[in-house]
Design a protein around this motif. Structure first.
Motif, short mmCIF file in Angstrom:
data_model
loop_
_atom_site.label_atom_id
_atom_site.label_comp_id
_atom_site.label_asym_id
_atom_site.label_seq_id
_atom_site.Cartn_x
_atom_site.Cartn_y
_atom_site.Cartn_z
N ALA A 12 -4.77 11.36 -36.42
CA ALA A 12 -4.20 10.54 -35.35
C ALA A 12 -3.29 11.36 -34.44
CB ALA A 12 -3.42 9.37 -35.95
N ALA A 13 -2.76 12.46 -34.94
CA ALA A 13 -1.87 13.29 -34.14
C ALA A 13 -2.63 14.16 -33.14
CB ALA A 13 -1.03 14.19 -35.05
N TYR A 14 -3.90 14.38 -33.37
CA TYR A 14 -4.70 15.17 -32.43
C TYR A 14 -5.09 14.30 -31.24
CZ TYR A 14 -5.06 19.19 -35.49
OH TYR A 14 -4.76 20.29 -36.26
N PRO A 15 -5.12 14.87 -30.04
CA PRO A 15 -5.36 14.07 -28.83
C PRO A 15 -6.63 13.23 -28.88
CG PRO A 15 -4.76 16.32 -28.25
CD PRO A 15 -4.90 16.27 -29.74
N ARG A 110 12.45 -0.92 -29.84
CA ARG A 110 12.07 -0.07 -28.73
C ARG A 110 10.73 -0.52 -28.17
NH1 ARG A 110 13.50 5.92 -30.99
NH2 ARG A 110 15.74 5.64 -31.04
N GLN A 111 10.56 -0.32 -26.90
CA GLN A 111 9.32 -0.72 -26.25
C GLN A 111 8.19 0.22 -26.64
OE1 GLN A 111 8.98 -3.54 -24.48
NE2 GLN A 111 11.07 -3.91 -25.18
N PRO A 112 6.95 -0.28 -26.63
CA PRO A 112 5.81 0.57 -26.98
C PRO A 112 5.71 1.82 -26.11
CG PRO A 112 5.15 -1.72 -26.95
CD PRO A 112 6.57 -1.66 -26.44
N ALA A 113 6.11 1.73 -24.85
CA ALA A 113 6.04 2.91 -23.98
C ALA A 113 6.94 4.02 -24.52
CB ALA A 113 6.46 2.54 -22.56
N ASP A 114 8.11 3.66 -25.05
CA ASP A 114 8.99 4.66 -25.65
C ASP A 114 8.32 5.29 -26.86
OD1 ASP A 114 10.91 4.00 -23.80
OD2 ASP A 114 12.03 2.69 -25.17
N ARG A 115 7.66 4.48 -27.65
CA ARG A 115 6.99 4.99 -28.84
C ARG A 115 5.85 5.93 -28.45
NH1 ARG A 115 4.26 0.58 -32.02
NH2 ARG A 115 6.13 -0.46 -31.30
N ALA A 116 5.10 5.55 -27.43
CA ALA A 116 4.00 6.39 -26.97
C ALA A 116 4.53 7.72 -26.42
CB ALA A 116 3.19 5.67 -25.90
N LYS A 117 5.65 7.66 -25.73
CA LYS A 117 6.25 8.88 -25.19
C LYS A 117 6.69 9.80 -26.32
CE LYS A 117 10.09 10.52 -22.39
NZ LYS A 117 11.33 10.16 -21.75
N ARG A 118 7.36 9.23 -27.33
CA ARG A 118 7.79 10.04 -28.47
C ARG A 118 6.59 10.64 -29.20
NH1 ARG A 118 10.69 5.47 -29.49
NH2 ARG A 118 9.59 5.16 -31.45
N ARG A 119 5.52 9.86 -29.32
CA ARG A 119 4.32 10.34 -29.99
C ARG A 119 3.70 11.51 -29.22
NH1 ARG A 119 0.77 5.61 -30.93
NH2 ARG A 119 2.27 5.19 -32.56
N GLU A 121 5.28 13.54 -27.22
CA GLU A 121 6.18 14.68 -27.37
C GLU A 121 5.99 15.36 -28.72
OE1 GLU A 121 9.95 12.83 -26.71
OE2 GLU A 121 9.77 12.94 -24.53
N ARG A 122 5.82 14.57 -29.80
CA ARG A 122 5.58 15.15 -31.13
C ARG A 122 4.27 15.92 -31.15
NH1 ARG A 122 7.30 10.11 -33.21
NH2 ARG A 122 5.14 9.56 -33.59
N ARG A 127 1.36 21.01 -31.27
CA ARG A 127 0.39 21.89 -30.64
C ARG A 127 1.02 23.25 -30.34
NH1 ARG A 127 -0.74 18.91 -26.31
NH2 ARG A 127 -1.86 17.46 -27.60
N GLU A 128 2.23 23.25 -29.79
CA GLU A 128 2.92 24.50 -29.49
C GLU A 128 3.20 25.29 -30.77
OE1 GLU A 128 6.36 23.18 -27.38
OE2 GLU A 128 5.25 22.82 -25.53
N ALA A 129 3.57 24.60 -31.84
CA ALA A 129 3.84 25.28 -33.12
C ALA A 129 2.56 25.92 -33.66
CB ALA A 129 4.42 24.30 -34.14
#
Length: 138
Positions: A12-15, A110-119, A121-122, A127-129
């Motif tokens: 789920a973490a992969y795009p 928190r609103q779902p948009a905040d959750r999607a943004k945090r997801r 960012e994670r 990916r950078e790591a």
């Protein structure tokens, strides 16, 4: 650590929800050695969906060279991660409910948009790591 929950979380973490086996194994190894928190978390999530079998239930499909989470797999993961309903939480006795230490109002979720943004960012940090680890390995 619950293997099947971990696979769902990684995919789920992969795009696009797809990971080649090499990446999946590496991410599993990282999480397996990350400490007790991850093992406890996957155990709690797995308890919400007894008899979980990601392959036979169609939550993950095998594609050439890797695995991909399905829409059904994402839905099951959301069910596992959902906050427990009031009936599932610990019951509070009448004497405890009148305690002055409890907050008078509960802050809004928190609103779902905040959750999607945090997801997002994670995912970007992961990916950078991975890219840094690949660069350091070569």
């Amino acid at each position: 650590m619950n293997f099947q929950v971990t696979v769902l979380k990684i995919l789920a973490a992969y795009p696009d929800g797809f990971a080649v086996m090499e990446d999946l194994k590496r991410d599993m190894a990282i999480l397996a050695t990350s400490g007790r928190d991850w093992a406890d978390r996957t155990r709690r999530l797995a308890a919400r969906v007894p008899d979980l079998n990601i392959l036979s239930q169609g939550l993950v499909e095998r594609l050439s060279g890797g695995w991909k989470i399905t829409a059904k797999g994402r839905a099951v993961l959301e069910v596992m991660e959902a906050r427990p309903a009031a009936s599932e939480t610990a019951h509070v006795t009448a004497s405890e409910s009148s305690s002055p230490s409890l907050p008078e109002s509960i802050p809004p979720l928190r609103q779902p948009a905040d959750r999607a943004k945090r997801r997002r960012e994670r995912r970007e940090r992961r990916r950078e790591a991975r890219e840094r680890a690949r660069a350091n390995a070569s």
